[in-house]
Design a protein around this motif. Sequence first.
Motif, PDB file in Angstrom:
ATOM      1  N   VAL A   1       0.835  -1.199   0.000  1.00 57.20           N
ATOM      2  CA  VAL A   1       0.000   0.000   0.000  1.00 57.20           C
ATOM      3  C   VAL A   1       0.873   1.254   0.000  1.00 57.20           C
ATOM      4  N   ALA A   2       0.640   2.090  -0.999  1.00 58.44           N
ATOM      5  CA  ALA A   2       1.320   3.392  -1.086  1.00 58.44           C
ATOM      6  C   ALA A   2       0.447   4.403  -0.368  1.00 58.44           C
ATOM      7  N   HIS A   3       0.945   4.904   0.757  1.00 57.93           N
ATOM      8  CA  HIS A   3       0.133   5.883   1.486  1.00 57.93           C
ATOM      9  C   HIS A   3       0.446   7.289   0.994  1.00 57.93           C
ATOM     10  N   GLU A   4      -0.607   8.078   0.924  1.00 57.64           N
ATOM     11  CA  GLU A   4      -0.484   9.454   0.433  1.00 57.64           C
ATOM     12  C   GLU A   4       0.320  10.273   1.432  1.00 57.64           C
ATOM     13  N   PRO A   5       1.285  11.061   0.938  1.00 58.84           N
ATOM     14  CA  PRO A   5       2.058  11.901   1.856  1.00 58.84           C
ATOM     15  C   PRO A   5       1.168  12.953   2.500  1.00 58.84           C
ATOM     16  N   GLU A   6       1.509  13.299   3.717  1.00 57.49           N
ATOM     17  CA  GLU A   6       0.716  14.299   4.419  1.00 57.49           C
ATOM     18  C   GLU A   6       0.906  15.665   3.797  1.00 57.49           C
ATOM     19  N   LEU A   7      -0.156  16.421   3.789  1.00 60.62           N
ATOM     20  CA  LEU A   7      -0.148  17.769   3.236  1.00 60.62           C
ATOM     21  C   LEU A   7       0.274  18.734   4.337  1.00 60.62           C
ATOM     22  N   HIS A   8       1.418  19.362   4.163  1.00 61.44           N
ATOM     23  CA  HIS A   8       1.934  20.309   5.154  1.00 61.44           C
ATOM     24  C   HIS A   8       1.596  21.727   4.690  1.00 61.44           C
ATOM     25  N   ILE A   9       0.469  22.217   5.167  1.00 62.35           N
ATOM     26  CA  ILE A   9      -0.026  23.530   4.754  1.00 62.35           C
ATOM     27  C   ILE A   9       0.889  24.647   5.209  1.00 62.35           C
ATOM     28  N   PHE A  10       1.541  24.461   6.331  1.00 64.29           N
ATOM     29  CA  PHE A  10       2.321  25.543   6.912  1.00 64.29           C
ATOM     30  C   PHE A  10       3.792  25.515   6.481  1.00 64.29           C
ATOM     31  N   THR A  11       4.063  25.036   5.308  1.00 69.73           N
ATOM     32  CA  THR A  11       5.414  25.037   4.790  1.00 69.73           C
ATOM     33  C   THR A  11       5.767  26.460   4.368  1.00 69.73           C
ATOM     34  N   GLU A  12       6.825  26.972   4.934  1.00 66.67           N
ATOM     35  CA  GLU A  12       7.201  28.368   4.698  1.00 66.67           C
ATOM     36  C   GLU A  12       7.513  28.619   3.224  1.00 66.67           C
ATOM     37  N   GLY A  13       6.893  29.647   2.666  1.00 64.41           N
ATOM     38  CA  GLY A  13       7.179  30.067   1.297  1.00 64.41           C
ATOM     39  C   GLY A  13       6.567  29.198   0.211  1.00 64.41           C
ATOM     40  N   ALA A  14       5.763  28.211   0.573  1.00 68.23           N
ATOM     41  CA  ALA A  14       5.191  27.323  -0.443  1.00 68.23           C
ATOM     42  C   ALA A  14       3.720  27.653  -0.655  1.00 68.23           C
ATOM     43  N   PHE A  15       3.282  27.485  -1.879  1.00 67.06           N
ATOM     44  CA  PHE A  15       1.876  27.686  -2.211  1.00 67.06           C
ATOM     45  C   PHE A  15       1.184  26.334  -2.261  1.00 67.06           C
ATOM     46  N   LEU A  16      -0.096  26.322  -1.948  1.00 72.42           N
ATOM     47  CA  LEU A  16      -0.856  25.080  -1.917  1.00 72.42           C
ATOM     48  C   LEU A  16      -0.762  24.293  -3.228  1.00 72.42           C
ATOM     49  N   PRO A  17      -0.871  24.943  -4.413  1.00 67.42           N
ATOM     50  CA  PRO A  17      -0.731  24.157  -5.652  1.00 67.42           C
ATOM     51  C   PRO A  17       0.639  23.486  -5.769  1.00 67.42           C
ATOM     52  N   ASP A  18       1.693  24.170  -5.307  1.00 64.41           N
ATOM     53  CA  ASP A  18       3.031  23.572  -5.345  1.00 64.41           C
ATOM     54  C   ASP A  18       3.112  22.352  -4.432  1.00 64.41           C
ATOM     55  N   ILE A  19       2.502  22.461  -3.259  1.00 67.66           N
ATOM     56  CA  ILE A  19       2.516  21.356  -2.311  1.00 67.66           C
ATOM     57  C   ILE A  19       1.732  20.173  -2.871  1.00 67.66           C
ATOM     58  N   LYS A  20       0.566  20.439  -3.452  1.00 74.14           N
ATOM     59  CA  LYS A  20      -0.243  19.358  -4.032  1.00 74.14           C
ATOM     60  C   LYS A  20       0.499  18.668  -5.177  1.00 74.14           C
ATOM     61  N   GLU A  21       1.219  19.448  -5.985  1.00 69.89           N
ATOM     62  CA  GLU A  21       1.994  18.861  -7.081  1.00 69.89           C
ATOM     63  C   GLU A  21       3.119  17.984  -6.536  1.00 69.89           C
ATOM     64  N   GLU A  22       3.785  18.464  -5.506  1.00 72.61           N
ATOM     65  CA  GLU A  22       4.853  17.686  -4.876  1.00 72.61           C
ATOM     66  C   GLU A  22       4.284  16.421  -4.228  1.00 72.61           C
ATOM     67  N   GLN A  23       3.132  16.566  -3.611  1.00 75.54           N
ATOM     68  CA  GLN A  23       2.462  15.431  -2.993  1.00 75.54           C
ATOM     69  C   GLN A  23       2.141  14.352  -4.040  1.00 75.54           C
ATOM     70  N   ALA A  24       1.674  14.758  -5.203  1.00 75.82           N
ATOM     71  CA  ALA A  24       1.362  13.823  -6.290  1.00 75.82           C
ATOM     72  C   ALA A  24       2.619  13.108  -6.783  1.00 75.82           C
ATOM     73  N   LYS A  25       3.725  13.837  -6.866  1.00 78.14           N
ATOM     74  CA  LYS A  25       4.999  13.226  -7.291  1.00 78.14           C
ATOM     75  C   LYS A  25       5.467  12.174  -6.284  1.00 78.14           C
ATOM     76  N   ILE A  26       5.354  12.520  -5.003  1.00 78.69           N
ATOM     77  CA  ILE A  26       5.770  11.580  -3.963  1.00 78.69           C
ATOM     78  C   ILE A  26       4.901  10.330  -4.000  1.00 78.69           C
ATOM     79  N   LEU A  27       3.593  10.503  -4.143  1.00 77.19           N
ATOM     80  CA  LEU A  27       2.689   9.357  -4.204  1.00 77.19           C
ATOM     81  C   LEU A  27       3.007   8.469  -5.403  1.00 77.19           C
ATOM     82  N   LYS A  28       3.269   9.077  -6.546  1.00 77.18           N
ATOM     83  CA  LYS A  28       3.610   8.303  -7.747  1.00 77.18           C
ATOM     84  C   LYS A  28       4.884   7.485  -7.510  1.00 77.18           C
ATOM     85  N   ALA A  29       5.877   8.100  -6.875  1.00 80.60           N
ATOM     86  CA  ALA A  29       7.122   7.388  -6.575  1.00 80.60           C
ATOM     87  C   ALA A  29       6.864   6.231  -5.606  1.00 80.60           C
ATOM     88  N   ARG A  30       5.989   6.455  -4.641  1.00 82.44           N
ATOM     89  CA  ARG A  30       5.659   5.393  -3.686  1.00 82.44           C
ATOM     90  C   ARG A  30       4.930   4.239  -4.361  1.00 82.44           C
TER      91      ARG A  30
END
Length: 147
Positions: free
Chosen positions: A37-66
């Motif tokens: 089971v590939a678990h979805e990475p947690e969404l860290h909303i409070f990442t300094e200097g990051a925008f939500l679309p950037d985080i979601k895109e990174e999250q999708a990349k991590i999930l694909k790699a998993r």
Amino acid sequence: MKKILLAVDGSETSLKAAEQAKKLAQAFGSEIVILSVAHEPELHIFTEGAFLPDIKEEQAKILKARIIACEKLAKSIAEENVEKGIKVDYKVREGRPSDEIIKEADQEPYDLIILGSRGLTGVKRFVLGTVSGKVANNSICSVMIVK
């Protein structure tokens, strides 16, 4: 024992669980279904200097790699068992490992679930629980937890 569900995540204990599944399958002529089971990475909303679309895109990349890693792991363990003459299949799912393992066990007639213990201790174990504990407490079939 006809059908064994082997849940693997690549940890040392899950690889030990794979060895136990192989021994039982050889002894009883059982089929093994490997679930990773590939678990979805947690969404860290409070990442300094990051925008939500950037985080979601990174999250999708991590999930694909998993997902790719889970596929490779499950396929590798399946091939080892096929070489030993064991009937084997494998599945890869996305989601919370404990939920997906329980869901799979509810959908097929498994006689046994085998998985490794991850060894959480202290506060983490109290707050998060364990995948193996959740599976053992909520599964409709027997569960073997390998240390």
